[in-house]
Design an enzyme around this catalytic site. Structure first.
Site, PDB file in Angstrom:
ATOM      1  N   GLY A   1      75.554 -14.364 -86.467  1.00  0.00           N
ATOM      2  CA  GLY A   1      75.709 -14.453 -87.393  1.00  0.00           C
ATOM      3  C   GLY A   1      75.278 -13.450 -88.207  1.00  0.00           C
TER       4      GLY A   1
ATOM      5  N   GLY B   1      75.713 -12.572 -91.307  1.00  0.00           N
ATOM      6  CA  GLY B   1      74.952 -12.243 -92.783  1.00  0.00           C
ATOM      7  C   GLY B   1      73.931 -11.948 -93.582  1.00  0.00           C
TER       8      GLY B   1
ATOM      9  N   ALA C   1      71.327 -17.579 -87.485  1.00  0.00           N
ATOM     10  CA  ALA C   1      71.543 -17.656 -88.696  1.00  0.00           C
ATOM     11  C   ALA C   1      72.985 -17.717 -89.192  1.00  0.00           C
ATOM     12  CB  ALA C   1      71.527 -15.847 -89.438  1.00  0.00           C
TER      13      ALA C   1
ATOM     14  N   GLY D   1      74.454 -20.097 -91.630  1.00  0.00           N
ATOM     15  CA  GLY D   1      74.315 -20.063 -93.341  1.00  0.00           C
ATOM     16  C   GLY D   1      73.678 -21.262 -93.760  1.00  0.00           C
ATOM     17  N   ARG D   2      73.335 -21.521 -94.895  1.00  0.00           N
ATOM     18  CA  ARG D   2      73.111 -22.520 -95.033  1.00  0.00           C
ATOM     19  C   ARG D   2      73.253 -24.244 -96.163  1.00  0.00           C
ATOM     20  NH1 ARG D   2      67.471 -21.919 -95.048  1.00  0.00           N
ATOM     21  NH2 ARG D   2      67.014 -22.434 -96.941  1.00  0.00           N
TER      22      ARG D   2
ATOM     23  N   ASP E   1      70.015 -23.650-105.303  1.00  0.00           N
ATOM     24  CA  ASP E   1      70.512 -23.344-103.742  1.00  0.00           C
ATOM     25  C   ASP E   1      70.876 -24.844-103.880  1.00  0.00           C
ATOM     26  OD1 ASP E   1      70.257 -21.056-103.437  1.00  0.00           O
ATOM     27  OD2 ASP E   1      69.369 -21.471-100.997  1.00  0.00           O
TER      28      ASP E   1
ATOM     29  N   ALA F   1      67.320 -16.730-105.015  1.00  0.00           N
ATOM     30  CA  ALA F   1      65.816 -16.990-105.567  1.00  0.00           C
ATOM     31  C   ALA F   1      66.092 -16.612-107.791  1.00  0.00           C
ATOM     32  CB  ALA F   1      65.213 -16.313-105.385  1.00  0.00           C
TER      33      ALA F   1
ATOM     34  N   HIS G   1      62.903  13.277-113.341  1.00  0.00           N
ATOM     35  CA  HIS G   1      63.125  13.877-111.936  1.00  0.00           C
ATOM     36  C   HIS G   1      61.750  13.835-111.504  1.00  0.00           C
ATOM     37  CE1 HIS G   1      64.608  16.937-108.895  1.00  0.00           C
ATOM     38  NE2 HIS G   1      64.226  17.643-110.292  1.00  0.00           N
TER      39      HIS G   1
HETATM   40  C1  LIG Z   1      65.177 -15.819 -94.264  1.00  0.00           C
HETATM   41  C2  LIG Z   1      65.515 -16.231 -96.360  1.00  0.00           C
HETATM   42  C3  LIG Z   1      65.594 -14.913 -96.962  1.00  0.00           C
HETATM   43  C4  LIG Z   1      66.045 -14.629 -98.677  1.00  0.00           C
HETATM   44  N1  LIG Z   1      65.471 -14.024 -99.234  1.00  0.00           N
HETATM   45  C5  LIG Z   1      66.069 -13.943 -99.881  1.00  0.00           C
HETATM   46  C6  LIG Z   1      66.436 -12.502-101.008  1.00  0.00           C
HETATM   47  O1  LIG Z   1      65.392 -11.407-100.559  1.00  0.00           O
HETATM   48  N2  LIG Z   1      66.253 -12.738-102.411  1.00  0.00           N
HETATM   49  C7  LIG Z   1      66.721 -13.792-102.435  1.00  0.00           C
HETATM   50  O2  LIG Z   1      67.578 -13.589-103.953  1.00  0.00           O
HETATM   51  N3  LIG Z   1      66.964 -14.911-102.340  1.00  0.00           N
HETATM   52  C8  LIG Z   1      66.956 -15.238-100.609  1.00  0.00           C
HETATM   53  N4  LIG Z   1      66.497 -16.272-100.494  1.00  0.00           N
HETATM   54  C9  LIG Z   1      66.995 -17.698-101.102  1.00  0.00           C
HETATM   55  C10 LIG Z   1      66.763 -18.282-101.625  1.00  0.00           C
HETATM   56  O3  LIG Z   1      64.508 -18.157-100.990  1.00  0.00           O
HETATM   57  C11 LIG Z   1      67.454 -19.147-102.400  1.00  0.00           C
HETATM   58  O4  LIG Z   1      68.243 -18.801-102.962  1.00  0.00           O
HETATM   59  C12 LIG Z   1      65.996 -20.045-103.178  1.00  0.00           C
HETATM   60  O5  LIG Z   1      64.387 -19.834-102.687  1.00  0.00           O
HETATM   61  C13 LIG Z   1      66.036 -20.940-104.437  1.00  0.00           C
HETATM   62  O6  LIG Z   1      65.699 -21.724-104.622  1.00  0.00           O
HETATM   63  P1  LIG Z   1      65.907 -23.160-105.152  1.00  0.00           P
HETATM   64  O7  LIG Z   1      64.684 -23.129-105.991  1.00  0.00           O
HETATM   65  O8  LIG Z   1      67.388 -23.644-104.988  1.00  0.00           O
HETATM   66  O9  LIG Z   1      65.564 -24.069-103.584  1.00  0.00           O
HETATM   67  P2  LIG Z   1      64.189 -24.081-102.285  1.00  0.00           P
HETATM   68  O10 LIG Z   1      63.337 -22.426-102.903  1.00  0.00           O
HETATM   69  O11 LIG Z   1      64.860 -23.976-101.612  1.00  0.00           O
HETATM   70  O12 LIG Z   1      63.586 -25.173-103.312  1.00  0.00           O
HETATM   71  C14 LIG Z   1      63.861 -26.224-102.915  1.00  0.00           C
HETATM   72  C15 LIG Z   1      62.030 -27.186-103.539  1.00  0.00           C
HETATM   73  O13 LIG Z   1      62.680 -28.783-103.200  1.00  0.00           O
HETATM   74  C16 LIG Z   1      61.856 -29.519-102.560  1.00  0.00           C
HETATM   75  N5  LIG Z   1      62.602 -30.520-102.010  1.00  0.00           N
HETATM   76  C17 LIG Z   1      63.370 -31.343-101.565  1.00  0.00           C
HETATM   77  N6  LIG Z   1      64.406 -32.223-101.486  1.00  0.00           N
HETATM   78  C18 LIG Z   1      62.816 -32.919-102.472  1.00  0.00           C
HETATM   79  C19 LIG Z   1      62.644 -34.022-102.814  1.00  0.00           C
HETATM   80  N7  LIG Z   1      63.504 -35.104-102.385  1.00  0.00           N
HETATM   81  N8  LIG Z   1      61.607 -34.268-103.187  1.00  0.00           N
HETATM   82  C20 LIG Z   1      60.861 -33.856-103.590  1.00  0.00           C
HETATM   83  N9  LIG Z   1      60.671 -31.937-103.242  1.00  0.00           N
HETATM   84  C21 LIG Z   1      61.945 -31.643-102.626  1.00  0.00           C
HETATM   85  C22 LIG Z   1      61.588 -28.676-101.169  1.00  0.00           C
HETATM   86  O14 LIG Z   1      60.336 -28.715-100.389  1.00  0.00           O
HETATM   87  C23 LIG Z   1      61.353 -27.013-101.806  1.00  0.00           C
HETATM   88  O15 LIG Z   1      60.185 -26.370-102.137  1.00  0.00           O
HETATM   89  C24 LIG Z   1      65.892 -16.023 -98.924  1.00  0.00           C
HETATM   90  C25 LIG Z   1      66.458 -17.491 -97.977  1.00  0.00           C
HETATM   91  C26 LIG Z   1      66.315 -17.006 -96.863  1.00  0.00           C
HETATM   92  C27 LIG Z   1      65.978 -18.587 -96.257  1.00  0.00           C
END
Ligand SMILES: Cc1cc2nc3c(=O)[nH]c(=O)nc-3n(C[C@H](O)[C@H](O)[C@H](O)COP(=O)(O)OP(=O)(O)OC[C@H]3O[C@@H](n4cnc5c(N)ncnc54)[C@H](O)[C@@H]3O)c2cc1C
Length: 442
Positions: free
Chosen positions: A165, A167, A253, A255-256, A295, A303, A428
């Site tokens: 991947g 991406g 890698a 996708g998610r 997400d 994020a 600058h």
């Molecule tokens: C390797 C990698 C690198 C990345 N780099 C970047 C970057 O540089 N910049 C950027 O903007 N984005 C980046 N991202 C994407 C970013 O991490 C996500 O977009 C962001 O974390 C999404 O936030 P969220 O709050 O939606 O979900 P998450 O951060 O996934 O948080 C969700 C939380 O919900 C909890 N949860 C799930 N189900 C339950 C349940 N039933 N009960 C209680 N808790 C629960 C989980 O444990 C988790 O802690 C990256 C992702 C990865 C994998």
């Protein structure tokens, strides 16, 4: 009775909870793992910590007047990464405490449109915000591979790496391992790397990464991954037939996927599909009082998008009328060279038959770029509406563009015509001076 229960303590959930708490609302946040979510524990922060070290190492090696050898202490990097994560986790806990948000560490399930079960207890709320995030996609062929979270937990560098991947996540992790001396091959199914990047920028990035020594197979479909002792054999189809590459470790890698399982969505009738929970631009799901952000909605896997979606939902659940905007959403890819973008790509404008004017300038017009990135050939490209001079899209390759793309995002957000840049005085020498050199005609 809570005003709001937030499920998930990632950047979508914790910021929304803190905002509602700051508004004086009674808020409960339920997180089954650690506050901070994917971004803090297995995403943005660990990868950027790794990449900072890798870029520094590469820069030192390329600076002829610095002599001697510098080597990576991978265990030391992992320790430092964990310290940064711990520090930021504590910061989130403090922010939630200050906003008087209650937190429960448990897995949450929605059992009725205003009830959530966790730790065997049932909590009632006027509003529920689903911010459960996502997880790495694990198709069957990924059985003998590591996902991004597992890769970030490695205790030693692999002898060699194949990345399935090309991406953003694959490219960033590949860049790290390559920079610290691990031979890396990337296999990507489409003909473009970087997913939704502007095509011209993606091509330039590919050239730069290839030149740096990363191997690529594009338009290549992975068929299987097999174990041969400690070695992994990856077989893939390319235009000229079947190929096999071997490596000590294979990173998938691919996708998610949204974390929808176990949330009780079917039971209460919340609409979702394979991309995630369906929301409108106000953050509403199809069930009154249930909202979603980040997400888990599959709308924009970043994020800062998760955070903004959560804040918009909070505003709307307490009487506001806000809408999420995706047209001025910035994004960055922390490869070397770094990529940053906001708004439309040329491909998107062409597909929508939107007229545009393209202005491109090499970043080398800025003295600081020549000093800091002597071997890069970065560009700044903006796409303008020919009549209003408003920015439809902006793309930066190189020059830490992620640090200054927000200035173009601001102009797009407030619909400031690009020729207004001519009135701005830039310090600058800075790399962002490339913006001053655009000289957009009125
Ligand atoms: C390797 C990698 C690198 C990345 N780099 C970047 C970057 O540089 N910049 C950027 O903007 N984005 C980046 N991202 C994407 C970013 O991490 C996500 O977009 C962001 O974390 C999404 O936030 P969220 O709050 O939606 O979900 P998450 O951060 O996934 O948080 C969700 C939380 O919900 C909890 N949860 C799930 N189900 C339950 C349940 N039933 N009960 C209680 N808790 C629960 C989980 O444990 C988790 O802690 C990256 C992702 C990865 C994998």
């Amino acid at each position: 009775m809570y005003d709001l229960i937030v499920i998930g303590g990632g950047p979508g959930g914790y910021e929304a909870a803190a905002r509602a708490g700051a508004l004086g609302k009674k808020v409960l946040l339920i997180e089954e793992q650690t506050l901070g979510g994917t971004c803090l524990h297995a995403g943005c922060i660990p990868t950027k910590t790794w990449l900072k070290t890798a870029h520094l190492l590469a820069a030192l090696k390329k600076t002829p007047e610095l002599t001697g050898t510098v080597a990576l202490d991978f265990a030391g990097l992992q320790t430092r990464q964990k310290q940064i994560v711990a520090q930021l986790t504590a910061g989130i806990a403090a922010m939630l405490k200050k906003a008087r948000v209650e937190t429960v560490h448990a897995s949450a399930k929605i059992v009725a449109p205003n009830q959530v079960e966790a730790n065997g207890e049932t909590f009632a709320a006027a509003n529920i915000l689903i911010a459960a995030g996502g997880q790495p996609a694990r198709p069957p062929l990924a059985a003998l591979t590591l996902d991004s979270a597992e890769t970030l937990n490695l205790s030693a560098l692999p002898a060699s790496l194949v990345v399935l991947g090309g991406g953003v996540i694959g490219l960033e992790l590949a860049s790290f391992f390559h920079a610290v001396g691990v031979p890396v091959t990337i296999i990507e199914m489409t003909k473009q790397i970087g997913g939704a990047l502007d095509g011209e920028i993606a091509k330039r990035l590919l050239l730069a990464l290839k030149k740096s020594g990363i191997n690529f197979y594009l338009e290549s479909k992975v068929e299987k991954v097999e174990a041969d002792g400690d070695v992994r054999k990856v077989t893939f189809t390319h235009a000229d037939g079947l190929h096999t590459v071997e490596a000590a470790t294979v990173l998938a890698a691919l996708g998610r996927t949204p974390r929808v399982a176990g949330l009780g969505l079917d039971e209460v009738g919340v609409a979702y599909d394979r991309h995630g929970v369906k929301t409108d631009d106000a953050g509403r799901t199809n069930i009154a009082g249930i909202w979603a952000c980040g997400d888990v909605t599959g709308r924009c896997l970043l994020a800062h998008a998760a955070t903004r979606e959560g804040l918009i939902a909070v505003e709307n659940m307490f009487g506001g009328d806000a809408r999420m905007r995706y047209d001025a959403m910035p994004a960055a890819v922390y490869t070397a060279p770094e990529v940053a973008m906001v708004g439309a790509t040329e491909e998107q404008l062409k597909a929508a038959a939107t007229p545009y004017q393209k202005i491109t300038t090499p970043l080398a017009v800025a003295g600081r770029y020549a000093i800091e990135f002597p071997d890069e050939t970065g560009v700044l490209k903006i796409l303008l509406a020919p009549d209003t001079r408003q920015i439809l899209g902006a793309h930066i390759l190189g020059g830490n563009g992620g640090e200054w793309i927000h200035s173009l995002a601001m102009m797009m957000t407030w619909q400031i015509p690009a020729d207004r840049l001519n009135a701005v005085i830039f310090p600058h020498p800075t790399i962002a001076e490339a913006l001053a050199k655009l000289r957009v005609e009125s």
